[in-house]
Scaffold this active site. Structure first.
Site, PDB file in Angstrom:
ATOM      1  N   ASP A  93      27.430   0.571  21.901  1.00  0.00           N
ATOM      2  CA  ASP A  93      26.737   0.095  22.972  1.00  0.00           C
ATOM      3  C   ASP A  93      27.962  -0.250  24.067  1.00  0.00           C
ATOM      4  O   ASP A  93      28.689  -1.204  23.640  1.00  0.00           O
ATOM      5  CB  ASP A  93      26.205  -1.208  22.421  1.00  0.00           C
ATOM      6  CG  ASP A  93      25.027  -1.744  23.803  1.00  0.00           C
ATOM      7  OD1 ASP A  93      24.626  -0.798  24.554  1.00  0.00           O
ATOM      8  OD2 ASP A  93      24.683  -2.941  23.705  1.00  0.00           O
ATOM      9  N   HIS A  94      27.965  -0.121  25.457  1.00  0.00           N
ATOM     10  CA  HIS A  94      28.874  -0.360  26.486  1.00  0.00           C
ATOM     11  C   HIS A  94      30.187  -0.210  25.998  1.00  0.00           C
ATOM     12  O   HIS A  94      30.956  -1.006  26.214  1.00  0.00           O
ATOM     13  CB  HIS A  94      28.744  -1.821  26.743  1.00  0.00           C
ATOM     14  CG  HIS A  94      27.325  -2.248  27.368  1.00  0.00           C
ATOM     15  ND1 HIS A  94      27.187  -1.876  28.716  1.00  0.00           N
ATOM     16  CD2 HIS A  94      26.137  -2.786  26.855  1.00  0.00           C
ATOM     17  CE1 HIS A  94      25.867  -2.269  28.860  1.00  0.00           C
ATOM     18  NE2 HIS A  94      25.310  -2.689  27.847  1.00  0.00           N
ATOM     19  N   HIS A 189      20.954  -8.470  31.449  1.00  0.00           N
ATOM     20  CA  HIS A 189      21.487  -8.987  30.138  1.00  0.00           C
ATOM     21  C   HIS A 189      21.189 -10.403  29.689  1.00  0.00           C
ATOM     22  O   HIS A 189      21.294 -11.084  30.764  1.00  0.00           O
ATOM     23  CB  HIS A 189      22.771  -8.432  29.975  1.00  0.00           C
ATOM     24  CG  HIS A 189      22.963  -7.053  29.584  1.00  0.00           C
ATOM     25  ND1 HIS A 189      23.569  -6.406  30.562  1.00  0.00           N
ATOM     26  CD2 HIS A 189      22.709  -6.119  28.744  1.00  0.00           C
ATOM     27  CE1 HIS A 189      23.562  -4.879  30.094  1.00  0.00           C
ATOM     28  NE2 HIS A 189      23.125  -4.910  29.095  1.00  0.00           N
ATOM     29  N   GLY A 190      20.891 -10.705  28.492  1.00  0.00           N
ATOM     30  CA  GLY A 190      21.077 -12.221  28.258  1.00  0.00           C
ATOM     31  C   GLY A 190      19.491 -12.813  27.847  1.00  0.00           C
ATOM     32  O   GLY A 190      18.632 -12.292  28.361  1.00  0.00           O
ATOM     33  N   HIS A 222      18.685  -1.164  29.780  1.00  0.00           N
ATOM     34  CA  HIS A 222      19.562  -2.083  29.162  1.00  0.00           C
ATOM     35  C   HIS A 222      18.497  -3.652  29.470  1.00  0.00           C
ATOM     36  O   HIS A 222      17.684  -3.484  30.448  1.00  0.00           O
ATOM     37  CB  HIS A 222      20.791  -1.992  29.545  1.00  0.00           C
ATOM     38  CG  HIS A 222      21.550  -1.140  28.865  1.00  0.00           C
ATOM     39  ND1 HIS A 222      22.641  -1.345  27.990  1.00  0.00           N
ATOM     40  CD2 HIS A 222      21.573   0.241  29.075  1.00  0.00           C
ATOM     41  CE1 HIS A 222      23.148  -0.212  27.605  1.00  0.00           C
ATOM     42  NE2 HIS A 222      22.549   0.862  28.046  1.00  0.00           N
ATOM     43  N   SER A 225      15.025  -7.332  27.035  1.00  0.00           N
ATOM     44  CA  SER A 225      14.430  -8.688  26.178  1.00  0.00           C
ATOM     45  C   SER A 225      13.513  -9.309  27.084  1.00  0.00           C
ATOM     46  O   SER A 225      13.430  -9.402  28.414  1.00  0.00           O
ATOM     47  CB  SER A 225      15.469  -9.635  25.767  1.00  0.00           C
ATOM     48  OG  SER A 225      16.093  -9.100  24.602  1.00  0.00           O
ATOM     49  N   ASN A 265      16.819  -1.035  25.368  1.00  0.00           N
ATOM     50  CA  ASN A 265      17.778  -1.885  24.401  1.00  0.00           C
ATOM     51  C   ASN A 265      17.090  -3.354  24.231  1.00  0.00           C
ATOM     52  O   ASN A 265      16.842  -3.884  25.405  1.00  0.00           O
ATOM     53  CB  ASN A 265      19.000  -1.978  25.292  1.00  0.00           C
ATOM     54  CG  ASN A 265      19.899  -0.503  25.238  1.00  0.00           C
ATOM     55  OD1 ASN A 265      19.287   0.320  24.715  1.00  0.00           O
ATOM     56  ND2 ASN A 265      21.019  -0.621  25.709  1.00  0.00           N
ATOM     57  N   ILE A 266      17.292  -3.801  23.129  1.00  0.00           N
ATOM     58  CA  ILE A 266      16.906  -5.096  22.971  1.00  0.00           C
ATOM     59  C   ILE A 266      17.931  -6.131  21.971  1.00  0.00           C
ATOM     60  O   ILE A 266      17.995  -5.382  20.621  1.00  0.00           O
ATOM     61  CB  ILE A 266      15.272  -5.030  22.410  1.00  0.00           C
ATOM     62  CG1 ILE A 266      14.380  -4.793  23.462  1.00  0.00           C
ATOM     63  CG2 ILE A 266      14.933  -6.898  21.974  1.00  0.00           C
ATOM     64  CD1 ILE A 266      12.892  -4.385  22.778  1.00  0.00           C
ATOM     65  N   ASP A 267      18.185  -6.865  22.427  1.00  0.00           N
ATOM     66  CA  ASP A 267      19.236  -7.783  21.421  1.00  0.00           C
ATOM     67  C   ASP A 267      19.106  -9.206  21.701  1.00  0.00           C
ATOM     68  O   ASP A 267      18.630  -9.892  20.660  1.00  0.00           O
ATOM     69  CB  ASP A 267      20.777  -7.605  22.119  1.00  0.00           C
ATOM     70  CG  ASP A 267      21.918  -8.212  21.108  1.00  0.00           C
ATOM     71  OD1 ASP A 267      21.312  -8.695  20.239  1.00  0.00           O
ATOM     72  OD2 ASP A 267      22.866  -7.969  21.580  1.00  0.00           O
TER      73      ASP A 267
HETATM   74  O1  G3H Z   1      24.498  -5.802  26.341  1.00  0.00           O
HETATM   75  C1  G3H Z   1      25.342  -6.409  25.691  1.00  0.00           C
HETATM   76  C2  G3H Z   1      24.539  -6.588  23.981  1.00  0.00           C
HETATM   77  O2  G3H Z   1      23.429  -7.687  24.020  1.00  0.00           O
HETATM   78  C3  G3H Z   1      25.589  -6.966  23.055  1.00  0.00           C
HETATM   79  O3  G3H Z   1      25.852  -8.234  23.253  1.00  0.00           O
HETATM   80  O4  G3H Z   1      28.589  -8.007  23.359  1.00  0.00           O
HETATM   81  O5  G3H Z   1      27.489 -10.084  22.882  1.00  0.00           O
HETATM   82  O6  G3H Z   1      27.481  -8.248  21.228  1.00  0.00           O
HETATM   83  P1  G3H Z   1      27.486  -8.639  22.630  1.00  0.00           P
HETATM   84  P1  13P Z   2      18.987  -8.010  26.256  1.00  0.00           P
HETATM   85  O1  13P Z   2      20.210  -8.964  26.420  1.00  0.00           O
HETATM   86  O2  13P Z   2      17.968  -8.114  27.150  1.00  0.00           O
HETATM   87  O3  13P Z   2      18.405  -7.966  24.909  1.00  0.00           O
HETATM   88  O4  13P Z   2      19.844  -6.440  26.526  1.00  0.00           O
HETATM   89  C1  13P Z   2      20.398  -6.006  25.245  1.00  0.00           C
HETATM   90  C2  13P Z   2      21.080  -4.843  25.903  1.00  0.00           C
HETATM   91  O5  13P Z   2      20.892  -4.026  26.821  1.00  0.00           O
HETATM   92  C3  13P Z   2      22.122  -4.228  24.845  1.00  0.00           C
HETATM   93  O6  13P Z   2      23.027  -3.142  25.524  1.00  0.00           O
HETATM   94 ZN    ZN Z   3      23.344  -3.310  27.795  1.00  0.00          ZN
END
Ligand code: G3H
Ligand code: 13P
Ligand code: ZN
Length: 321
Positions: A93-94, A189-190, A222, A225, A265-267
């Site tokens: 990812d990224h 994001h976030g 992306h 969430s 994408n969901i984190d």
């Molecule tokens: O896009 C970012 C993802 O939510 C990953 O987050 O870089 O804190 O692992 P992270």
């Molecule tokens: P969220 O922060 O909205 O869950 O997005 C996650 C993401 O895009 C990971 O690449």
């Molecule tokens: Zn992302």
């Protein structure tokens, strides 16, 4: 060189083709530890959904790339043991450099993202094409990005969205040879995407225009969430101090998944779910100190969240073959 095919993993190509034709999206869930991986796989087995396990640079630093790769390999065996061998993609990812993407490909990843969206267009094309050229030698699929999402992306913070310009997508896809394209249409994001009172609106009109220009091409969202309000309330009820925020409405994501969007994408929602469950245990059972007693409920809540996303947002349930 470790080839992902020897690990039982798959790249994203066939999954995306099916997703576009079928009007659904493949879940891309980030993972950093065993409990997240167990929740993802058990949710996907139960719903018979294909899955993309995502590893960010932050995850690599936190958990170690080798361990994460062995966990993904374990995930394939775990799914079988649970009763259904769902297709598993291991995705970077990224990714921000050619070297990082190359390293992941050599470590057994089946898919990588090269995120050149912070560069100017020419540099983004050049970097993405370089990664594609290398990745395709090993049948690894590549996601590129055009447009900049607001919010935090690894350590990079962007104040405002820069929407993807539909006029650029055809040229970008042709010049780079990417397999899928992440676009910026209003997600971010976030966990703090919009303030209460604001009206989140995914620009489905831009998505439609992009789809018109590159019909059938896999699009990625992306920052998808939804920041479930009941989970945020639960965190704050049990001692958390999250400021009020709203995310992307699930109905809008569902609409996007029905079109060319085939990876979502969901984190952050998963982070919120785990935090709520852990806080509840700590508040209600302050004498508890066995990690299994709070990580177990966190894993259960995460699994329930993923099942909900798969069935109600992505529409990928029953699509694993
Ligand atoms: O896009 C970012 C993802 O939510 C990953 O987050 O870089 O804190 O692992 P992270
Ligand atoms: P969220 O922060 O909205 O869950 O997005 C996650 C993401 O895009 C990971 O690449
Ligand atoms: Zn992302």
């Amino acid at each position: 060189m470790i080839n992902y095919k020897d690990l039982g993993l798959v790249n994203s190509r066939t999954l995306f083709t099916r997703a576009i034709t079928g009007g659904y999206a493949i879940p891309a869930f980030n993972f950093n530890n065993m409990e997240q991986m167990q929740a993802i796989i058990s949710a996907c087995v139960e719903t018979k959904s294909p899955v993309i396990l995502q590893v960010s640079s932050g995850a690599r630093k936190y958990a170690n790339q080798t361990l994460l790769r062995f966990m993904a390999q374990g995930a394939v065996a775990y799914a079988k043991e649970l009763g259904f061998a769902v297709p598993v993609v291991l995705h970077l990812d990224h990714g921000d450099t050619f070297e990082l993407c190359k390293s992941c490909i050599e470590y057994g990843f089946s898919s990588v993202m090269i995120d050149g969206s912070h560069h100017d267009y020419v540099k983004n094309v050049e970097l993405t094409a370089q990664v594609v050229e290398y990745a395709h030698r090993y049948d690894v699929t590549v996601e590129g990005e055009l447009g900049v999402l607001a919010g935090i992306e690894d350590e990079v913070v962007a104040e405002h969205h820069t929407y993807t310009q539909p006029e650029e997508v055809e040229d970008f896809v042709k010049k780079t040879g990417v397999d899928s394209l992440a676009i910026s249409i209003g997600t971010s994001h976030g966990a703090f995407k919009f303030k209460p009172g604001q009206k989140p609106e995914i620009r489905l009109d831009i998505l439609a225009e992009i789809e018109r220009r590159i019909p059938g091409f896999p699009i990625v969202l992306h920052g998808a969430s939804s920041v479930p309000q009941d989970i945020v309330a639960e965190i704050n009820r049990y001692g958390g101090q999250l400021k009020d925020s709203i995310g992307i409405p699930e109905a809008q994501l569902r609409a996007a998944a029905k079109s060319a969007v085939c990876k979502i994408n969901i984190d952050s929602d998963g982070r919120l779910a785990m935090t709520a469950a852990i806080r509840k245990v700590f508040a209600e059972q302050p004498a508890e100190f066995d990690p299994r007693k709070y990580l177990g409920p966190a894993r259960d809540k995460l699994k329930a969240l993923y099942i909900h996303k798969i069935k109600e947002v992505l529409g990928s349930d029953g699509k694993a073959v």
